[in-house]
Structure formats: structure tokens, C-alpha cells
Design a protein around this motif. Structure first.
Motif, PDB file in Angstrom:
ATOM      1  N   GLY A 425       0.821  -1.212   0.000  1.00 48.96           N
ATOM      2  CA  GLY A 425       0.000   0.000   0.000  1.00 48.96           C
ATOM      3  C   GLY A 425       0.853   1.259   0.000  1.00 48.96           C
ATOM      4  O   GLY A 425       0.613   2.202  -0.767  1.00 48.96           O
ATOM      5  N   LYS A 426       1.904   1.262   0.823  1.00 48.98           N
ATOM      6  CA  LYS A 426       2.819   2.423   0.885  1.00 48.98           C
ATOM      7  C   LYS A 426       3.529   2.623  -0.452  1.00 48.98           C
ATOM      8  O   LYS A 426       3.727   3.743  -0.910  1.00 48.98           O
ATOM      9  N   ILE A 427       3.914   1.525  -1.039  1.00 54.49           N
ATOM     10  CA  ILE A 427       4.617   1.613  -2.323  1.00 54.49           C
ATOM     11  C   ILE A 427       3.685   2.169  -3.398  1.00 54.49           C
ATOM     12  O   ILE A 427       4.078   3.027  -4.203  1.00 54.49           O
ATOM     13  N   CYS A 428       2.452   1.705  -3.387  1.00 55.97           N
ATOM     14  CA  CYS A 428       1.481   2.226  -4.362  1.00 55.97           C
ATOM     15  C   CYS A 428       1.301   3.740  -4.179  1.00 55.97           C
ATOM     16  O   CYS A 428       1.272   4.493  -5.155  1.00 55.97           O
ATOM     17  N   ASP A 429       1.196   4.171  -2.926  1.00 54.08           N
ATOM     18  CA  ASP A 429       1.092   5.608  -2.662  1.00 54.08           C
ATOM     19  C   ASP A 429       2.321   6.357  -3.146  1.00 54.08           C
ATOM     20  O   ASP A 429       2.234   7.413  -3.757  1.00 54.08           O
ATOM     21  N   GLU A 430       3.490   5.794  -2.856  1.00 52.70           N
ATOM     22  CA  GLU A 430       4.741   6.450  -3.243  1.00 52.70           C
ATOM     23  C   GLU A 430       4.820   6.561  -4.767  1.00 52.70           C
ATOM     24  O   GLU A 430       5.238   7.581  -5.309  1.00 52.70           O
ATOM     25  N   PHE A 431       4.391   5.469  -5.429  1.00 54.04           N
ATOM     26  CA  PHE A 431       4.386   5.484  -6.900  1.00 54.04           C
ATOM     27  C   PHE A 431       3.504   6.611  -7.429  1.00 54.04           C
ATOM     28  O   PHE A 431       3.901   7.385  -8.296  1.00 54.04           O
ATOM     29  N   ARG A 432       2.309   6.706  -6.879  1.00 55.01           N
ATOM     30  CA  ARG A 432       1.366   7.745  -7.349  1.00 55.01           C
ATOM     31  C   ARG A 432       1.886   9.144  -7.028  1.00 55.01           C
ATOM     32  O   ARG A 432       1.739  10.065  -7.825  1.00 55.01           O
ATOM     33  N   GLU A 433       2.531   9.267  -5.864  1.00 60.05           N
ATOM     34  CA  GLU A 433       3.082  10.583  -5.485  1.00 60.05           C
ATOM     35  C   GLU A 433       4.174  11.002  -6.476  1.00 60.05           C
ATOM     36  O   GLU A 433       4.201  12.135  -6.962  1.00 60.05           O
ATOM     37  N   ILE A 434       5.076  10.056  -6.769  1.00 58.27           N
ATOM     38  CA  ILE A 434       6.152  10.361  -7.722  1.00 58.27           C
ATOM     39  C   ILE A 434       5.554  10.737  -9.069  1.00 58.27           C
ATOM     40  O   ILE A 434       5.925  11.742  -9.688  1.00 58.27           O
ATOM     41  N   TYR A 435       4.595   9.910  -9.513  1.00 57.89           N
ATOM     42  CA  TYR A 435       4.021  10.122 -10.838  1.00 57.89           C
ATOM     43  C   TYR A 435       3.335  11.477 -10.945  1.00 57.89           C
ATOM     44  O   TYR A 435       3.496  12.206 -11.910  1.00 57.89           O
ATOM     45  N   SER A 436       2.596  11.813  -9.885  1.00 56.35           N
ATOM     46  CA  SER A 436       1.840  13.071  -9.968  1.00 56.35           C
ATOM     47  C   SER A 436       2.764  14.272  -9.785  1.00 56.35           C
ATOM     48  O   SER A 436       2.552  15.316 -10.396  1.00 56.35           O
ATOM     49  N   ASN A 437       3.817  14.120  -8.992  1.00 57.52           N
ATOM     50  CA  ASN A 437       4.757  15.244  -8.850  1.00 57.52           C
ATOM     51  C   ASN A 437       5.563  15.471 -10.136  1.00 57.52           C
ATOM     52  O   ASN A 437       5.796  16.602 -10.542  1.00 57.52           O
ATOM     53  N   ILE A 438       5.988  14.400 -10.768  1.00 57.88           N
ATOM     54  CA  ILE A 438       6.717  14.552 -12.029  1.00 57.88           C
ATOM     55  C   ILE A 438       5.791  15.186 -13.071  1.00 57.88           C
ATOM     56  O   ILE A 438       6.188  16.062 -13.842  1.00 57.88           O
ATOM     57  N   ASP A 439       4.542  14.686 -13.086  1.00 57.36           N
ATOM     58  CA  ASP A 439       3.495  15.308 -13.891  1.00 57.36           C
ATOM     59  C   ASP A 439       3.906  15.496 -15.359  1.00 57.36           C
ATOM     60  O   ASP A 439       3.697  16.557 -15.953  1.00 57.36           O
ATOM     61  N   ASN A 681      24.675   6.489  -1.427  1.00 56.01           N
ATOM     62  CA  ASN A 681      23.443   5.696  -1.315  1.00 56.01           C
ATOM     63  C   ASN A 681      22.201   6.482  -1.706  1.00 56.01           C
ATOM     64  O   ASN A 681      21.093   5.966  -1.625  1.00 56.01           O
ATOM     65  N   THR A 682      22.406   7.705  -2.091  1.00 57.58           N
ATOM     66  CA  THR A 682      21.270   8.568  -2.415  1.00 57.58           C
ATOM     67  C   THR A 682      21.424   9.125  -3.824  1.00 57.58           C
ATOM     68  O   THR A 682      22.528   9.149  -4.372  1.00 57.58           O
ATOM     69  N   GLU A 683      20.323   9.539  -4.384  1.00 55.24           N
ATOM     70  CA  GLU A 683      20.332  10.196  -5.691  1.00 55.24           C
ATOM     71  C   GLU A 683      19.280  11.296  -5.703  1.00 55.24           C
ATOM     72  O   GLU A 683      18.274  11.201  -4.999  1.00 55.24           O
ATOM     73  N   CYS A 684      19.522  12.304  -6.513  1.00 53.86           N
ATOM     74  CA  CYS A 684      18.625  13.455  -6.587  1.00 53.86           C
ATOM     75  C   CYS A 684      18.092  13.586  -8.015  1.00 53.86           C
ATOM     76  O   CYS A 684      18.841  13.384  -8.974  1.00 53.86           O
ATOM     77  N   HIS A 685      16.808  13.861  -8.142  1.00 54.84           N
ATOM     78  CA  HIS A 685      16.212  14.072  -9.463  1.00 54.84           C
ATOM     79  C   HIS A 685      15.360  15.333  -9.417  1.00 54.84           C
ATOM     80  O   HIS A 685      14.521  15.482  -8.523  1.00 54.84           O
ATOM     81  N   ALA A 686      15.591  16.194 -10.366  1.00 58.71           N
ATOM     82  CA  ALA A 686      14.864  17.476 -10.372  1.00 58.71           C
ATOM     83  C   ALA A 686      13.977  17.582 -11.602  1.00 58.71           C
ATOM     84  O   ALA A 686      14.327  17.086 -12.674  1.00 58.71           O
ATOM     85  N   TYR A 687      12.799  18.239 -11.398  1.00 63.59           N
ATOM     86  CA  TYR A 687      11.831  18.444 -12.481  1.00 63.59           C
ATOM     87  C   TYR A 687      11.568  19.930 -12.532  1.00 63.59           C
ATOM     88  O   TYR A 687      10.750  20.461 -11.759  1.00 63.59           O
ATOM     89  N   LEU A 688      12.321  20.586 -13.411  1.00 61.99           N
ATOM     90  CA  LEU A 688      12.390  22.040 -13.323  1.00 61.99           C
ATOM     91  C   LEU A 688      11.087  22.702 -13.745  1.00 61.99           C
ATOM     92  O   LEU A 688      10.679  23.689 -13.123  1.00 61.99           O
ATOM     93  N   SER A 689      10.428  22.189 -14.751  1.00 63.78           N
ATOM     94  CA  SER A 689       9.154  22.794 -15.155  1.00 63.78           C
ATOM     95  C   SER A 689       8.107  22.622 -14.068  1.00 63.78           C
ATOM     96  O   SER A 689       7.305  23.517 -13.807  1.00 63.78           O
ATOM     97  N   PHE A 727      10.916  18.027  -2.624  1.00 61.41           N
ATOM     98  CA  PHE A 727      11.108  19.438  -2.281  1.00 61.41           C
ATOM     99  C   PHE A 727      10.534  20.297  -3.399  1.00 61.41           C
ATOM    100  O   PHE A 727      10.529  19.891  -4.563  1.00 61.41           O
ATOM    101  N   GLU A 728      10.085  21.475  -2.980  1.00 62.73           N
ATOM    102  CA  GLU A 728       9.663  22.452  -3.979  1.00 62.73           C
ATOM    103  C   GLU A 728      10.828  23.406  -4.231  1.00 62.73           C
ATOM    104  O   GLU A 728      11.548  23.769  -3.299  1.00 62.73           O
ATOM    105  N   ILE A 729      11.020  23.755  -5.462  1.00 62.66           N
ATOM    106  CA  ILE A 729      12.161  24.631  -5.770  1.00 62.66           C
ATOM    107  C   ILE A 729      11.823  26.069  -5.415  1.00 62.66           C
ATOM    108  O   ILE A 729      10.749  26.554  -5.755  1.00 62.66           O
TER     109      ILE A 729
END
Lengths: 729, 729
Positions: A425-439, A681-689, A727-729
Motif C-alpha cells: 500500500g505504501k509503495i502504491c502511494d509512493e508510486f502515485r506521489e512520484i508520478y503526480s509530482n513529475i506530472d 546511497n542517495t540520488e537526486c532528481h529534479a523536475y524544473l518545469s 522538495f519544492e524549488i
């Protein structure tokens, strides 16, 4: 810039649930808990009416080639065929008898006695490679033997012959694995027979009429299975997830000749017994055959999709089983007109295999583990596999998301592990959160593209790992592991082939070319490295400032005094028993190097490493050695740079080593710390638009890291185990 | 049968002592203590009169090519020459300048500007292999550069050019190693110049007249040095103990054409920069050149030997330095008419290199260590090296003794180690005891011969170890170590080449063929394994009961679906990235096997092992694995048998493993325990005509063992450390 604390509103959708008979209440609970919007009937499971009503979308599985077993058993001469090669047999006298089926599984194959062996088979002297004139051999139907006369003593001979596949390989695999006893063996029919094709289309029409509740027809898959050949003991003999072996037939051979204007030989398919596996440098004839078959499959698959559409349903393809000819990155795929592709995902690169497919409405990933008893037994740890699969896939989703996700198997098994159910359930939420934030936004990428160069190019982009899945493959490990590393890196990745370079040169936006693989395989490139246009264009590219990374046996093909043909660029050379009189002065460079800054362990480990690699003794820097041999080296060439690794394995330190190497050879090492997280152990991904960025903790421990965001800002944060923080830019 | 307690009478003779100025009394003491009968003047040391009178025989060293430095410096245009290949240079524009001497030592070489570059040099496009027309390049004497016009962009080019060797490589090596400062650089003249040849012969006459006390002229050696090329820093760049590089010149090229009827190209000598090193599969042209040069050298050396004989002296050759063209197992060697050959011995196979030389009065081994400061320093352990060298050599002497022995260096250094001096005396006694007990008898051998098969055959019998001596050679280790094991085994050993098999078949007395080496080297055989006659004859041989042992990458050359061409005989195959779709069922055989009976350690270690070797999954027995890969396997083929080892290193357990494998593949395992000692640290050698046998303890500890003597008898004995015990039959 502020920390985005979720979107508060609970997201729902984009998740498909497998169903199970007699579990209606539990299915409904999971449907709600995981925020599902679709259900599918598993293989052999009928969908309960209650569930059908619950679901926004219902997926149903359709098998084009073995759905209609009544037809298949009545038309065995329209079953799918293969070319097999007999074992090597030594002539100890003037005649030689070859039991052609020796070593093969008689429940899987039957010799094709319909088509004239003299016309369709080939007997070859494997000591010389000569084809034996058909007048010198006879096939005896009663014994299944080929008798060759006038043999040369102590030469080895093989017979290439046609067989009908009298047991569908997927059903056979499941049948044997699950001890299905005397359950009937299913046969797959070959749609190259006009009668079979018409029957299949009619069967699909009927099936659609019988499935009014179905929203999505999940084709599993289309017409030709990848190659699975079993031995006389019913054990795997040859598995090739890319294999075109089961797509051949006299009709295909004849149609090929009509389309391409020349005749194929059986040997074009048999290929010395290597059956054109993906390690083989592809021949012109095999590439032509692939193209012919892809066009043929696309045309017939389009008929299926069109029928589904006429019935108001979506057409979805499962990327597996009978997928041959439907290569999604091939040039004929789009013609099929599919709505969606679903595939199973064990690791990150497989996300990109799906999410990069062009021309679809959506893609869907079925994550591991399947709810099957091999994992869901008492004392088992399905949670571990769940988290592993999700963390591996998540970083690839960050680069290019699939549109939907799901799981497979029996929900009843999953329900025995409540912690597992919660975590899904948490993974499904995380997936949807990522998907909607990337948009739909493109992630921030380095200001240059990375190209992976091999014989297959785009056609088999992100597929090297698959070549290594079946069982104990060697010499592909590094190729797959580099893909796994790349799939979550901040680069736009392109796959290019040697033919691409010959025909079109190197695109201007490419900053770095990677060549990774074992010598004389399609992944490294073999004799392509003797092509003057290929080597000249790459030399020019690097000389003018491009970057080149070689891993394993890059550019390897013995010629004119070199084994690594781009040894001059790489700064290293591999001994192949010719160069042995040259004392080597390869010494570890003592200077600090950008590439090595995140290597803190005493010893780099790449898994499968190539030994006997030495520095050229010029200006190259040897950054790590394994015994006497070079493990990591860096070099300059004109305005460009190169790096060499003796192998590669995806793990945090190596992942960062490759990242640094890519930036360094591109001459853009100053660009690396943008939208960058310092902890390996970490990575950063930014979605500038979209004005957002996320930091992933790819580990199971909490991690402190410095985030470099924007142009000059940085901050320290602590991430929870496996956390994905926005994070929000 | 009784234990032979020495011959009581103190033996004397067969030992040569080095001399030293100002040590007359000590030399006399050592001469007596070690039972010497000859002395020699070391390089640069004049023999004191007292010593001359003492010795039965006096050896004096003569240098044919650099004895007369006055001549050499006055005739620099008759100095020896080489073909060198420039570095690879990339054309980044339409013209390319190549500094041809870049990477070479200017104190060693000077560009030959006497002979027309356009006629004698070769510029090659190494990207395509094409020869560049001489009209497209110019050599600029003033800069030492070749300027190539109309180059293809980003192709690599090399220049093959002639240089004079202006510093003799042996003197250079000693000069640099010992920091001789401004001592003059010696030059070697080339006797292919008629003037130089005449001068050399006259110089020899004069020298002989000035050396009335000399009994043995020790030629060091004849005319052409093995290849030693130094880089721009004066460090070794290319060392080849077999190299014909320094024997070339325009005169040799012209004479070759007269003799062989065709013209050599510079590339025939340069060989892509590999200079025909002994790993390279020899080309027809290079074999012709070797033959030409051997004939030429033999004829000129005969002139030297004849002059020595006319002066009543013996002619002895030192097997080293300028030995090129005098290969003792070559077909021209006997024509020289030498009396003796002396060589230095670090390990056992070198004994056989000497003792097997046909047509001599005697052979002599100079054992390690040389009495030089690198070993004889305070706190050093020369005794260890002494014992190692003796134990290694002794088991080879047991099979075929050299006639004499000796040591080299400065006796003053040895005298600082009294224990060493004592032990040398014991070794000299032991040598004489062995020699006199063997008394010319042939040792007992198994009732079949063992053949080592490679590209060189008899010409380089027992020489593989030498190919590995220079520095850090790889992929030759196993070949040399197999020789080292064989040199003390109870087998008659023959070396055969692929050409031998093609021309004459396999001799009837051969019971076992061994092929050991790295793929595509002269030791394994490369493309020779594609020859249908070769593979057919070996298959026939094994099919009819012969034995075959493959080590490392035997019979390796990718062709028609196989990498090991005799995979059918060996029962194993190596993956080369083509066969990767075949699951492997290689499982350790659980049955006890004759081959493995003396393996008691948990883990066999062969030093350099070849990975990725798998069983064929038929009837082969996998007897040891290293991880996933086959380490030892045994197979049957017709009436014959085979064994495969993934590598080889000579040590007691492996030595016995090879012995057992040889007997087993020959089908003669019941014959092994004849004149046999059970303990793996011991070996037994019987001399049936002489009615004696001996048991060697090859270790530094005492050993209990069972001796199997005669047909059915056995007894237990205990041997002292390093003991050699004799028995009467």
C-alpha cells in the motif's frame, strides 16, 4: 525551496490487482487498501462477478496461438516449427548414421516429415564448414536417422533439420515445473498458415463476444515464442529470450524470399548451433530475417488490435512469452496500434524497457515478487524482495515513469503476510506521489547525452540484463549492470549501433559513448571494430572533445598489432598472447582523481573482471589495479577523454564511480554537483518545469547527505531508510 | 636388491671452476675440494698462470661479434641492424608527421640513413593494413621524421624502419645494470658483411695464437643477439630470447631472396610490432627466414669451429646471448661441428635443453646461483638458491644427464659462505655419483612416448619456460610448468609440430599427446586447429586408443560452432560469448578416479587458470571445479581417453596429477607402479642395463615412501631431506 509534505489528499488509481476465485471480500479490501483501479484474471482464473463490478477496468488474458486447442490438435501440421541442429557426430568410417533427435526432448519436438528433407534440411561437415550434397545423404523416417555416405574419416558432421513444436514452451515450462501430470500438452499453431490465421481471428471475435466485461484485452503475447529447447531429460538445453528459432517454417522461408529477394539457408537460422543468440554478431541475413518477421508479426498483430478496438476494448501486450517480432523499439512495432504494454520488473532497467516504449497510451510494470508459494511460504521473506524490486525500479521511474503498476499471483498468499500487504500500500502511494509530482515533466539531465554502443543499438535498448537472466550466462554481466546503473542516472541515454555510426555518424548531442561487453560478442562488437569508418569517426569524436568509456573488452578484435582497436583512446591494451614480450610498467597513479573521489573501500569489485589488461605506458593514469592488471584507468586523447573499467557491477560505490567517469570523460566534471546528492546511497532528481525535486535513499539504512540544488545552494539532510523525499524549488 | 652405499672411492672431475685474479690459493683449494678438472676465465678476468698449470682444461671466452672493438668502431656501417616499428600515430589532418624514434633508446639505435628508406622501409595504415605508396611519404634526415601526405583522417599509421644497433645489448645490459658510467659502448659488427667476416676470422686466428694455454674456446656465442629493445628511458621495451630481430639487414634480405626465391617485406620481420615472438603463430615467411638464417649462421660458425680445431682446441658454444640461428634442435646445428655446449640452468627443463642436444662430445650445465653480489651479500641465503637449482636439475639429470657441471661468478664471494662451499662439494659428488651409476644407460620409461604438440615442435623442445623468463610474461606459465614437470618424469618425450602431423602423421610409438597453451599462440596452435588433416589424424589417434591431454586453452580456435576444436575428445568446451544460452550441468563427478588419487589438499591450484570452461554434459567426468568452471576433467573417446586441466603449475601434488593423467589417458594405468615411489615428494628412476635404481627426495624434509621395484616388489623406506639414494637391482 521547501519540503513538500505529500499532497495530503490520498491518491488513488494506476494500480492493477490480480484476482482469485473465492476471495471476493479480501480482493475488495486489497482493492481499496492499495488504491487500485483495475483487476485482471490470472492465467487459469476466472473473474468473479463481484470483482468485475468493483473494478473501473478489467483486464482479460488472450492467447492468440494456443487459445484454441481444439484447432491446434486438429491441425498439427500447422503447428510452429524450429530448425534444430543435431549433435556433432564423428565419421569413423565411410558412412555415418546420425540420430538427429539425440539430445532433444521428444515430448517437445517431432521431426517434420511433411516437407522434403532434401529441400529443407542441411548436412554440414563441421570440420571444414562444407555443405554435403543431398545426393550423399538419406533420411530414414522409420529410425529418425540420417545416413551420410562418402564421409571424410574423422570429420564431424551435423544435420540441420525441421521439427514441429508439439508442446507450447510456456505451458511445458509450467507443466514440468508444477508437476501437472497428465494434463494435456498444449500446442501453438503458426499463423503463417492462412487457415490458422483466419481461425485465430475468428476465435478472437468469439472470445470478445464472450467477454463483454473485459475492458482491456491483454495479449499474451502474439505469435512466436522466444526459444526454449529442452534436452532428452526434459531439462533446459537452450534458452534465448531474444531467439527467433520458433518463428521459422518453410512458409516463412518462402515468404522471406519473396520479400527480400533471396533465399535463406537453414544455416542462416541454425548459425553453427548458436541460433543467432544475442551474443552473436548478427549476420546480414539474420538482420533481414528479423526485419521480415517483425513486419509480418506487426501486420498480423494489428489485425488483432483492430478487432479489439472494434469491440470497444483496449489492446495491451504482455512483454514476454510469445513476444518475438514485437520488439517495442523496432521499426514495425508502432504499426500494431497497441494501447498499452505490460511487463514484469525485477530490476530498474526493465522499467526503462517499458517506460521508453513509444506510441502507447500507457505502460504498466508488474513488480516482484509474484504472490507464488516459492516466496510466500511460512518463514519466507517476501518483504525483502518487495523492497528490493521497488528500490531498483524507483530510481528508473524517477527518470522516466511507467504509467501504471501492479502485482501478480494469488492474493490469498499475500494476505498471510500483513506487513507485506501494508508495505505494498505504501509503495502504491509512493508510486502515485512520484508520478503526480513529475506530472509529465522531463527530469533534469546533464547537458550531454550518453550513448551505449553495441551491435543491436536501439532495437535492444535496456535489454542486456534480460540476456543474462535465463541461467548462468557469463560475459554479459557487466553489460547488464551498466544499464542498471544508467537507468537511474541523470543522463539522457541513447542506444546506437555500429551501423548507425557507419550510416549517420555520431549525433552532435552525444557527449559520451560507452562500449561494454565481452570480446567478439554483439555487446562489445567484434569485427565491427575493424571497420575504418567506425573507428575513425569515434577517434574524431573523442579527438574533438568527446568522451569514451570502455568496460570489459571494449573495441576488442585482434587486428594489425592491437587487440583493443581503440587502445590509443583507452590508454590500455589487453594481452592476447601476442604482446607478451613487452615488459609492462603499469603503475598505480598516485594523484587524486575526480573519478575516484567516492571510492572509500580498499578494493573495488566489479564482479566479472577481465584480466591481462595493461597500461600503454604513455600518459594514461591507472587509478586502480587488480593484482597486476588494470581495473580502472583514465586517459586523454586530443581534446577528449576516456575511462576504462575491467568490468562493472551495480552497487552504490561503483554507481558513483561510473557517474563520475561519465562527467569526467565528457569534460563536464564541474557540472556534476547540480541537483546532486553527495551520499553514494542517495540520488537526486529534479523536475524544473514542475518546480520540484526529490531525493531518493536507495538503501535500507538512514543516510545523511548534502543536496546541491539550483546553481550554488546546498543543504544537509537526513533521510529515513528507503525514503523518497520531495522538495519544492 | 641392495642399498648401494656410494662407490667409496672419491670421484673427481666433470666440474668447471670460475677463476678470479689474486685468489690463486683459494682457487686451488676450491679446485680440489669440489673435484674440478677445468677452469674458465670469467668475462673480463685474465687467468693467473698458477691456475692454468693446475687445471686439466682451460676454457677461454671468445666474442666473435664484439671482440674487436677497434674494427667495430671504424666500421659502424657494418654494425648489426634491426627493423623497428614506430609508435601508432593518428592522422588528425591530411598530413601526418611521425617521429619514428619516439619510444626508443637513442643510445642503442641510430636510424640507418645509408640505405634508401623508399626501398627498405614500409609505412602502413594500421587501420586498414594497407601499405602506403612510397610516393606519399618522405623521410627527413634532419628531424628524423617521416611525413605522410594524403592520409585518411583518424587512421593510425606506423613506419617500419631500419636502425643500426650502436650498443651491443649484452654490454648495454651489464653497463646499465652495473652503472659502468663512461666506459665505452661496445658495438657488434655483422658478419653478413664480407669484410667483417674476414676480419672476425683473422681476429680469431690471432686470438688463438695469443692463447696457447686455452684448451676450450668458449664462443659467446656466435653472431646475432636475441632481441633486446630499450625504450626512451633506457628501460626494457621488448625482450625476446628467441627473437630474430637483430639478425636482419639489407644484405640478409637480398641473400634471402637469392636462396628462397622471393623477397621479404619489412612487415615479415616487424609482424605488426610483435616481431615474430615465440607466442605468434609462425608465418611461412618467418619460418623460411629462420631457416635461411640458421643455415647462414651454421656455415659461418663452422668456419670458427674449424679454426679452433686446426689450433688443436675444442669449440664450445654458450647457449645464450648471440645464440640466434644456432638452435641446437634445428636442422643446421650439427653442421657447425661443435664439441660442446654450455648453458646456465635455473630449473630442470633447462637441463634437457642441454642434455638432449645431439652430435656433441659433451654438454655442461652452469648451475645457479652465480657468485654475484645480488645473492652473496651479508645476510643473503645463497644456499637456498643452490639447493633449489640442484633439486630442480637433478630429476632432469636422472632422465638424461649433462656430462659436466659448474658454477659462475666470483669465488671470493662464495668463500664468505663456508656452508655454501661445503654444499657445492656435496652436490658435485652427488652429480658424479649419479653420472657414473647411470653410466650411459637409458632410464626405465613407460611403454609409450609422450608428445608435446605446438607450432614449434622439436625446434623449441624444452624451451617454453625460457619464453617466460624475461619479465612478467603471461599465458606461457602453464606451458613452461608442464615441461618442468615432464623433464623428470619416466617418459620418453618428443616435441612435434602441426606440420609434422600434416606431413608425417602421428608416430606409432606415441601414446599420449599434450597440447598446452593460451589460445591463438604458437603453444596452443591457433588456426592450425582448423586444419582438417590435423584434427582428423588426432581424432583417429585417440579413437584407436591414444591419449590426449589438453591444458589451458588446448585446440582453441573459434570455428563452426566450437572454440575447442577437439571439444569432442576433451569432453569440455570453453565459452567465448557465443554459447551462453546453453545452461550448463557441469557437476563434480562423485566417483573415485585414478587421476585424482594423490590429490589430498582441498583445492587444486594451477597458478594461471582458464575460466569459463564447461563440461559437454555427455559422458565426461568433471573431477575438480574452480567455482563454476571445470578445473580437471576426464573423458573417453572411442578406445582412447583424454584429460583436461585448466592450467598447470609444477609442484608435488600437481606433478603426480599429471603423471597419473598421462598413464590414464594412455590406458596404461596398471603400468604406473613400476619403478615407482608412492610419496608425491619423491621419484624413482631405474637403469635396468646398469642394474641400479635411485629414489630422489625432491623436498627439504625427510619422507617416508613405498618403492615399487621390479614387477611385484615393494618396500618402505625413509629418505633424508633432499636425499638421492641408490639401490642395486
Amino acid at each position: 525551496m521547501s519540503y513538500l509534505k505529500g499532497n495530503c489528499k490520498k491518491l488513488k488509481g494506476q494500480v492493477t490487482l490480480p484476482t482469485e476465485i473465492g476471495m471476493d471480500k479480501e480482493i475488495a479490501m486489497l482493492y481499496d487498501k492499495w488504491g487500485c483501479d483495475a483487476v485482471r484474471d490470472c492465467d487459469g482464473t476466472k473473474l468473479p462477478d463481484e470483482i468485475k463490478k468493483l473494478a473501473e477496468k478489467v483486464y482479460s488474458t488472450f492467447f492468440p496461438t494456443r487459445g484454441d486447442q481444439a484447432w491446434a490438435t486438429e491441425h498439427k501440421d500447422q503447428a510452429q516449427e524450429l530448425y534444430l541442429m543435431s549433435e556433432y557426430n564423428t565419421a569413423a568410417a565411410d558412412t555415418l548414421e546420425i540420430d538427429i533427435m539425440a539430445g532433444y526432448f521428444d515430448q517437445q519436438f517431432q521431426i517434420d516429415t511433411v516437407h522434403d528433407p532434401k529441400e529443407w534440411w542441411e548436412v554440414i561437415d563441421r570440420t571444414t564448414g562444407e555443405i554435403i550434397d543431398p545426393s550423399c545423404w538419406e533420411f530414414d523416417k522409420s529410425t529418425g536417422k540420417v545416413i551420410i555416405s562418402n564421409t571424410k574419416k574423422y570429420h564431424n558432421y551435423t544435420v540441420g533439420f525441421l521439427v514441429y513444436m508439439v508442446w507450447d514452451p510456456t505451458q511445458m515450462f509450467n507443466h514440468i515445473t508444477n508437476n501437472w501430470g497428465d494434463r494435456p500438452h498444449e500446442i501453438s499453431s503458426d499463423i503463417c498458415h492462412e487457415e490458422t490465421r483466419k481461425n485465430m481471428l475468428k476465435y478472437l471475435e468469439d472470445w470478445l463476444n464472450e467477454h463483454p466485461d473485459t475492458d482491456v484485452v491483454r495479449f499474451t503475447t502474439f505469435f512466436y515464442h522466444f526459444t526454449l529447447i529442452y534436452n532428452q531429460l526434459g531439462m533446459p538445453k537452450f534458452f534465448d529470450w531474444f531467439g527467433y528459432g520458433s518463428s521459422i517454417s518453410p512458409i516463412a522461408m518462402e515468404k522471406f524470399e519473396e520479400v527480400k529477394g533471396y533465399k535463406l539457408r537453414p544455416e542462416d537460422i541454425i548459425d553453427e548451433g548458436y541460433y543467432n543468440n544475442p551474443f552473436r554478431i548478427p549476420s546480414k541475413h539474420f538482420l533481414d530475417y528479423m526485419d521480415y518477421q517483425q513486419a509480418f508479426v506487426a501486420a498480423a498483430a494489428k489485425e488483432c488490435a483492430d478487432i479489439a478496438h472494434r469491440h470497444g476494448k483496449e489492446a495491451m501486450m504482455f512483454l514476454g512469452d510469445n513476444w518475438i517480432g514485437t520488439e517495442p523499439f523496432g521499426k514495425h512495432f508502432k504499426k500494431i496500434g497497441l494501447d498499452a504494454v505490460v511487463g514484469s520488473v525485477s530490476y530498474g532497467a526493465q522499467i526503462r524497457m517499458l517506460s521508453e516504449i513509444p506510441g502507447l497510451k500507457y505502460t504498466e510494470a508488474r513488480f516482484m515478487p509474484y504472490f507464488f508459494p516459492d516466496v510466500f511460504f511460512e518463514g519466507g521473506d517476501p518483504l525483502k524482495e518487495l523492497n528490493f524490486s521497488w528500490l531498483a525500479g524507483r530510481r528508473a521511474i524517477a527518470r522516466k515513469p511507467v504509467d501504471r503498476m501492479g502485482y501478480g499471483g494469488y492474493p490469498s498468499l499475500a494476505l498471510k503476510f500483513p506487513e507485506f500487504v501494508e508495505r505494498v500500500g505504501k509503495i502504491c502511494d509512493e508510486f502515485r506521489e512520484i508520478y503526480s509530482n513529475i506530472d509529465g515533466d522531463k527530469p533534469y539531465s546533464a547537458p550531454f547525452k550518453v550513448a551505449v554502443l553495441n551491435c543491436w543499438g536501439k532495437l535492444r535498448a535496456w535489454y542486456a540484463g534480460c540476456a543474462g537472466r535465463a541461467s548462468g550466462y557469463k560475459a554479459i554481466y557487466s553489460s547488464g549492470q551498466v544499464e542498471e546503473s544508467l537507468c537511474g542516472m541523470p543522463f539522457e541515454v541513447e542506444y546506437i549501433s555500429f551501423d548507425d555510426i557507419k550510416e549517420n555518424g555520431i549525433p552532435e548531442d552525444i557527449g559520451v559513448i560507452i562500449n561494454v561487453g565481452a570480446a567478439n560478442t554483439a555487446w562489445s562488437g567484434g569485427a565491427n571494430w575493424l571497420d575504418e569508418t567506425v573507428v575513425s569517426r569515434i577517434r574524431e569524436f573523442v579527438h574533438n572533445g568527446g568522451g569514451f568509456i570502455g568496460i570489459g573488452e571494449p573495441t576488442a578484435c585482434q587486428h594489425q598489432g592491437k587487440y583493443f582497436q581503440l587502445s590509443d583512446i583507452l590508454g590500455v591494451e589487453r594481452e592476447l598472447g601476442y604482446y607478451l614480450n613487452y615488459p609492462r610498467y603499469g603503475q598505480l597513479s598516485t594523484e587524486e582523481h575526480f573519478i575516484m573521489k567516492d571510492v572509500t573501500t580498499n578494493k573495488i569489485s566489479f564482479g566479472e573482471e577481465i584480466p591481462w589488461v595493461y597500461g600503454n605506458g604513455k600518459d594514461e593514469k591507472i587509478l586502480s589495479m587488480s593484482g597486476d592488471y588494470v581495473q580502472v584507468a583514465a586517459n586523454s586523447y586530443g581534446k577528449g577523454r576516456s575511462a576504462y573499467f575491467s568490468g562493472f557491477e551495480y552497487e552504490p560505490e561503483n554507481n558513483r564511480l561510473l557517474l563520475r567517469a561519465i562527467y569526467w570523460v565528457a569534460g563536464k566534471e564541474n557540472e556534476m554537483e547540480k541537483w546532486y546528492s553527495s551520499n553514494i546511497n542517495t540520488e537526486c532528481h529534479a523536475y524544473l518545469s514542475s518546480g520540484k525535486f526529490m531525493v531518493l535513499n536507495n538503501s535500507y539504512e538512514s543516510q545523511d547527505t548534502v543536496i546541491y540544488y539550483g546553481d550554488n545552494d546546498s543543504m544537509n539532510i537526513k533521510l529515513e531508510p528507503m525514503e523518497c523525499r520531495w522538495f519544492e524549488i
